[in-house]
Design a protein around this motif. Structure first.
Motif, PDB file in Angstrom:
ATOM      1  N   PHE A  55      83.487  36.466  30.319  1.00  0.00           N
ATOM      2  CA  PHE A  55      82.160  36.413  29.719  1.00  0.00           C
ATOM      3  C   PHE A  55      81.478  35.087  30.058  1.00  0.00           C
ATOM      4  CE2 PHE A  55      84.316  39.470  26.966  1.00  0.00           C
ATOM      5  CZ  PHE A  55      83.357  40.472  26.883  1.00  0.00           C
ATOM      6  N   GLY A 100      77.509  43.244  24.906  1.00  0.00           N
ATOM      7  CA  GLY A 100      78.464  42.692  25.868  1.00  0.00           C
ATOM      8  C   GLY A 100      79.899  42.933  25.459  1.00  0.00           C
ATOM      9  N   HIS A 107      80.812  38.986  33.301  1.00  0.00           N
ATOM     10  CA  HIS A 107      79.753  39.599  32.493  1.00  0.00           C
ATOM     11  C   HIS A 107      78.926  38.532  31.796  1.00  0.00           C
ATOM     12  CE1 HIS A 107      77.626  42.455  29.977  1.00  0.00           C
ATOM     13  NE2 HIS A 107      77.818  41.594  28.993  1.00  0.00           N
ATOM     14  N   THR A 123      75.460  42.381  33.298  1.00  0.00           N
ATOM     15  CA  THR A 123      74.728  41.591  32.307  1.00  0.00           C
ATOM     16  C   THR A 123      74.399  42.458  31.104  1.00  0.00           C
ATOM     17  OG1 THR A 123      72.395  42.064  32.855  1.00  0.00           O
ATOM     18  CG2 THR A 123      73.556  40.476  34.274  1.00  0.00           C
ATOM     19  N   ALA A 124      74.309  41.820  29.938  1.00  0.00           N
ATOM     20  CA  ALA A 124      73.745  42.443  28.730  1.00  0.00           C
ATOM     21  C   ALA A 124      73.206  41.298  27.885  1.00  0.00           C
ATOM     22  CB  ALA A 124      74.798  43.247  27.978  1.00  0.00           C
TER      23      ALA A 124
END
Length: 417
Positions: free
Chosen positions: A65, A48, A41, A122-123
């Motif tokens: 992450f 997130g 991610h 994704t964020a």
């Protein structure tokens, strides 16, 4: 949708307590992490960690992450978990793990993680997608060279329309042309819509994140779906109606409440919605956009009314404190023809729908003043330079003599600003 997968890595704890184990993974938890499918991610920020990360962990993924903040990366690597606290009466917390982190600039490590991934999300914010596309493409290049054809879904969970499709275009620009055909076979970019309120916050524990209990994640099934269904995600054939429902209800309603609250002198959205006049205005706006959504997409009227009720309840959540200055910021962007205020007004006009309270919300946005908000300052300059009719004509894309321009101008004049 498949049944929920039991997840021993998520431990519910009593209010005010984090049931965290000592930093680092035990041998049994290392084995547990190794047995899980991996999700990479991009973005270890509020959404997130507070939405995507916890949802993927609950679905049985190990979450890695990709981040820029060195301290955040160090803590995620050392602790292998973090806490999420829900803004509710119970104050429930969950500990999310196993997780890991990798710096976005570490090409070799990022390529290894993406090479092992079953899912990428994704964020990072819609405007930041170009800044991650090159690193993502570089890591994907190595995977495409040797992956043996394994499919890989890539979902951009951003507050924008068809963000995954936008990310796809950006990634393909950075991929060697020789790999395009293979990438088209193996990579899918399902578009998505996400919704969860995560207020700005500073916590003693830098990894702790406080979020509202409500969440919604809708994924379009046009491309291959994740190898493992994500728990709590709604899969739909056409994302368009769901995106508009969220944009014209949650986004429209939130900023309308903020602008009406600003005019009434309130500091937070919660304070504003505790005022009956502001709450009534916000509800009236959502009744008008609701009529548009029912006409365009055929949503069930009773279900949509319940959705509006829930949305207003979320905005008014007393366990949250959302400053009006945060929700009202960037009024110039929010008044764009493709955004949450003007677009529903124009679509409603095409269908012959009257939207007087939405017009008042647009007028309130034009009247918003914050010297610390660059867009607010620029919008004030435009109003002085072009006049009210000129600014509205430009924003609405209509002649100055058009009925909508005149009616929004009249709503602005009634504010007495």
């Amino acid at each position: 949708m498949s049944a929920a997968i039991p997840n021993p890595a998520i431990r519910e704890t009593a209010a005010g307590r984090i049931g965290a184990e000592p930093a680092g993974l035990s041998a049994s938890r290392r084995e547990e992490a190794a047995a899980r499918p991996k999700a990479v991610h991009f973005g270890a920020g509020n959404i997130g960690r507070g939405f995507i990360g916890v949802t993927l962990a609950k679905s049985g993924y190990e979450v890695v992450f990709v981040a820029r903040n060195p301290e955040q990366i160090r803590l995620l690597r050392e602790q292998k978990e973090y806490a999420v606290e829900y803004a509710s009466e119970s104050g429930e917390r969950e500990t999310v793990g196993p997780v890991d982190a990798v710096p976005i600039g570490s090409d070799k490590e990022l390529a290894r993680q993406i090479g092992e991934a079953e899912l990428i999300t994704t964020a990072v914010g819609l405007s930041a997608l170009p800044s991650i596309a090159k690193a993502l493409a570089k890591a994907l290049e190595k995977r495409l060279d040797k992956s043996g054809g394994r499919p890989l879904p890539i979902i951009a969970c951003e507050n924008g329309i068809r963000a995954s499709s936008q990310l796809r275009r950006l990634v393909f620009r950075h991929l060697p042309e020789a790999l395009h055909e293979q990438a088209q076979r193996q990579l899918t970019f399902p578009d998505a819509m996400i919704d969860r309120i995560v207020p700005a916050q500073k916590n003693r524990d830098p990894l702790l994140i406080r979020v509202e209990p409500f969440h919604e994640w809708v994924v379009e099934t046009g491309g291959a779906e994740p190898m493992q269904r994500i728990r709590g995600v709604k899969y739909v054939r056409d994302l368009g109606p769901w995106t508009e429902r969220k944009l014209f209800t949650v986004n429209t309603g939130h900023c309308a409440a903020a602008y009406f609250g600003y005019l009434a002198g309130f500091r937070t959205v919660q304070e504003a919605l505790a005022s009956e006049p502001v709450r009534a205005k916000a509800r009236a706006v959502l009744e008008e956009t609701g009529a548009l959504l029912l006409a365009r997409h055929g949503f069930d009227a009773a279900e949509h009314d319940a959705y509006v009720d829930k949305t207003l309840e979320r905005f008014a959540n007393p366990a949250l404190s959302d400053k009006i200055s945060r929700i009202a910021r960037s009024p110039r962007r929010k008044l764009d023809r493709s955004d949450r205020l003007v677009r529903p007004l124009l679509l409603g006009h095409e269908l012959g729908l009257e939207m007087p309270t939405l017009q008042e919300a647009i007028a309130a946005a034009l009247a918003y003043r914050n010297p610390l908000d660059e867009e607010s300052v620029e919008l004030e300059r435009i109003l002085r330079r072009e006049g009210l009719d000129g600014a509205l004509s430009r924003k609405l894309g209509l002649p100055r003599s058009h009925r909508l321009v005149r009616s929004v101008a009249d709503a602005y004049d009634r504010l007495g600003r």
